[in-house]
Design a protein around this motif. Structure first.
Motif, PDB file in Angstrom:
ATOM      1  N   UNK A  42       1.128   2.664   2.723  1.00 43.81           N
ATOM      2  CA  UNK A  42       2.199   1.705   2.556  1.00 43.81           C
ATOM      3  C   UNK A  42       1.854   0.567   1.626  1.00 43.81           C
ATOM      4  N   UNK A  43       0.560   0.317   1.429  1.00 44.13           N
ATOM      5  CA  UNK A  43       0.145  -0.740   0.507  1.00 44.13           C
ATOM      6  C   UNK A  43       0.517  -0.422  -0.927  1.00 44.13           C
ATOM      7  N   UNK A  44       0.252   0.840  -1.338  1.00 44.64           N
ATOM      8  CA  UNK A  44       0.258   1.135  -2.769  1.00 44.64           C
ATOM      9  C   UNK A  44       1.475   1.890  -3.238  1.00 44.64           C
ATOM     10  N   UNK A  45       2.163   2.596  -2.371  1.00 46.18           N
ATOM     11  CA  UNK A  45       3.283   3.423  -2.809  1.00 46.18           C
ATOM     12  C   UNK A  45       4.394   3.240  -1.796  1.00 46.18           C
ATOM     13  N   UNK A  46       5.611   3.702  -2.108  1.00 47.90           N
ATOM     14  CA  UNK A  46       6.691   3.538  -1.141  1.00 47.90           C
ATOM     15  C   UNK A  46       6.344   4.194   0.174  1.00 47.90           C
ATOM     16  N   UNK A  47       6.518   3.456   1.265  1.00 51.67           N
ATOM     17  CA  UNK A  47       6.155   4.019   2.547  1.00 51.67           C
ATOM     18  C   UNK A  47       6.033   2.911   3.554  1.00 51.67           C
ATOM     19  N   UNK A  48       5.056   3.046   4.435  1.00 57.59           N
ATOM     20  CA  UNK A  48       4.893   2.029   5.448  1.00 57.59           C
ATOM     21  C   UNK A  48       5.229   2.559   6.815  1.00 57.59           C
ATOM     22  N   UNK A  49       5.466   1.651   7.736  1.00 59.36           N
ATOM     23  CA  UNK A  49       5.612   2.036   9.127  1.00 59.36           C
ATOM     24  C   UNK A  49       6.895   2.756   9.437  1.00 59.36           C
ATOM     25  N   UNK A  50       8.014   2.213   8.983  1.00 66.78           N
ATOM     26  CA  UNK A  50       9.279   2.788   9.395  1.00 66.78           C
ATOM     27  C   UNK A  50       9.481   4.167   8.810  1.00 66.78           C
ATOM     28  N   UNK A  51       9.153   4.348   7.553  1.00 69.63           N
ATOM     29  CA  UNK A  51       9.351   5.644   6.903  1.00 69.63           C
ATOM     30  C   UNK A  51       8.464   6.705   7.518  1.00 69.63           C
ATOM     31  N   UNK A  52       7.202   6.340   7.816  1.00 70.81           N
ATOM     32  CA  UNK A  52       6.308   7.316   8.433  1.00 70.81           C
ATOM     33  C   UNK A  52       6.764   7.706   9.824  1.00 70.81           C
ATOM     34  N   UNK A  53       7.303   6.742  10.583  1.00 72.63           N
ATOM     35  CA  UNK A  53       7.800   7.063  11.911  1.00 72.63           C
ATOM     36  C   UNK A  53       8.974   8.023  11.869  1.00 72.63           C
TER      37      UNK A  53
END
Lengths: 88, 154, 111
Positions: free
Chosen positions: B32-43
């Motif tokens: 999530x730091x470097x590319x589109x993503x993070x907590x919500x998308x991974x969940x």
């Protein structure tokens, strides 16, 4: 080279508009589902081409992978639901 | 109630693809730091793997792997991780979610402590989102049925 | 013009051609099953060629490896989705289009 990718992208946008005819006027629901799946595949390729044109393809690859997954999942869930409910 | 489908192809492909979808969801959370993503998308992607299992193998087998009770517990654990990291920063002397204060606890520089703090918060968010999405999926697909229906002759 | 660019142009033009023939089939074929045949096969191969073209454009790097992963996933997932749709149509009783029906209706006989 980026102009070539831009022309290919514009061609694919025209194809998406043509596929939209089947997605709106298809006689049954399953015709529309097939049209939406085709639109999803073309959208995925257009996303990658936009990434190449703006020279930041690292950002666009993850998004297109997720969209391929969601396209597959949506089509399978819709077809299972329609099979169970018994109408085309 | 979604009963198990007798479709060999969809079952085999779902069984083949599910581990890779889970691994990809963990990659999206971590990057999530470097590319589109993070907590919500991974969940959401983690929950999508459970939806695929539920549609192809039936709701009974999915319940054995992730029942509603376990989903409730996991969502609470996710919120506990999020709130716990914030409260830990409060205890160590900063504001809520002031990750720089964690450097005393972890023996790293404040910049690395900020990075690790955000990663921990994203993991909590991903767990909570996955559990809530699974609960919503179960609630929508079992509307109007009771457990006695499963035991009828079919 | 380097060889790599020529290969990329060939693959991308082939992908665009296959996409357009698949769309033409989706619009103009007379029956649901034939349309599904066109889009299921044509779209998958066209996507595969376009993705291989993009992977060759970026050479040996992490980006090309990720694009190849997308291509493998599409190769597995898209025919499965097509199979699921056609199975749902078959179970719901969608009949395939036959040629004799048109001929018989022209001759005003009831079958």
């Amino acid at each position: 080279m980026t102009e070539f990718f831009l022309i290919i992208g514009i061609g694919m946008c025209v194809l998406v508009l043509l596929c939209l005819y089947r997605a709106t006027y298809g006689p049954t629901i399953l015709n529309r589902a097939a049209g939406i799946s085709a639109i999803g595949t073309k959208t995925l390729i257009i996303l990658l081409l936009m990434g190449v044109v703006y020279d930041r393809i690292d950002m666009f690859i993850d998004i297109s992978m997720v969209y391929a997954l969601l396209n597959f999942l949506g089509t399978v869930v819709l077809s299972k639901y329609l099979e169970r409910s018994g109408e085309a | 109630m979604i009963r198990e489908s007798d479709d060999v192809i969809v079952k085999a492909v779902a069984r083949l693809l599910m581990p890779f979808i889970v691994v990809y969801a963990l990659y999206v959370v971590m990057h999530g730091h470097y590319s589109p993503g993070g907590g919500f998308q991974g969940g959401v992607i983690l929950a999508a793997s459970f939806v695929l299992l539920g549609v192809s193998h039936g709701l009974g087998k999915t319940r054995r792997r992730m029942s509603e009770k376990v989903a409730g517990v996991i969502s609470s654990i996710g919120v506990l991780i999020y709130g716990g990291i914030g409260a830990l920063c409060l205890i160590l002397g900063g504001n809520y979610l002031h990750y720089g204060k964690l450097s005393k606890l972890l023996h790293v520089t404040p910049a690395e402590a900020r990075s690790l703090g955000i990663l921990g918060v994203e993991i909590g968010v991903a767990l909570a989102v996955m559990a809530v999405m699974c609960t919503v999926f179960f609630a929508i697909f079992t509307v109007g049925e009771s457990p006695e229906d499963d035991r009828s002759v079919e | 013009m380097p060889v790599k660019d020529i290969i990329v142009i060939l693959f991308m033009l082939g992908g665009l051609f296959l996409f357009s023939t698949a769309t033409l089939g989706l619009l103009r074929l007379p029956d649901f099953y034939t349309r599904l045949h066109a889009t299921g096969k044509g779209d998958t191969l066209a996507a595969l060629w376009s993705l291989i073209g993009l992977a060759v454009y970026h050479g040996f790097s992490l980006t090309s490896a990720k694009i190849i992963f997308i291509a493998v996933f599409m190769f597995l997932a898209q025919p499965t989705a097509t199979h699921a749709i056609s199975r749902a149509a078959f179970r719901c009783g969608v009949q395939p289009w036959t040629c004799e029906l048109a001929v018989l209706l022209d001759e005003d006989t009831v079958e």
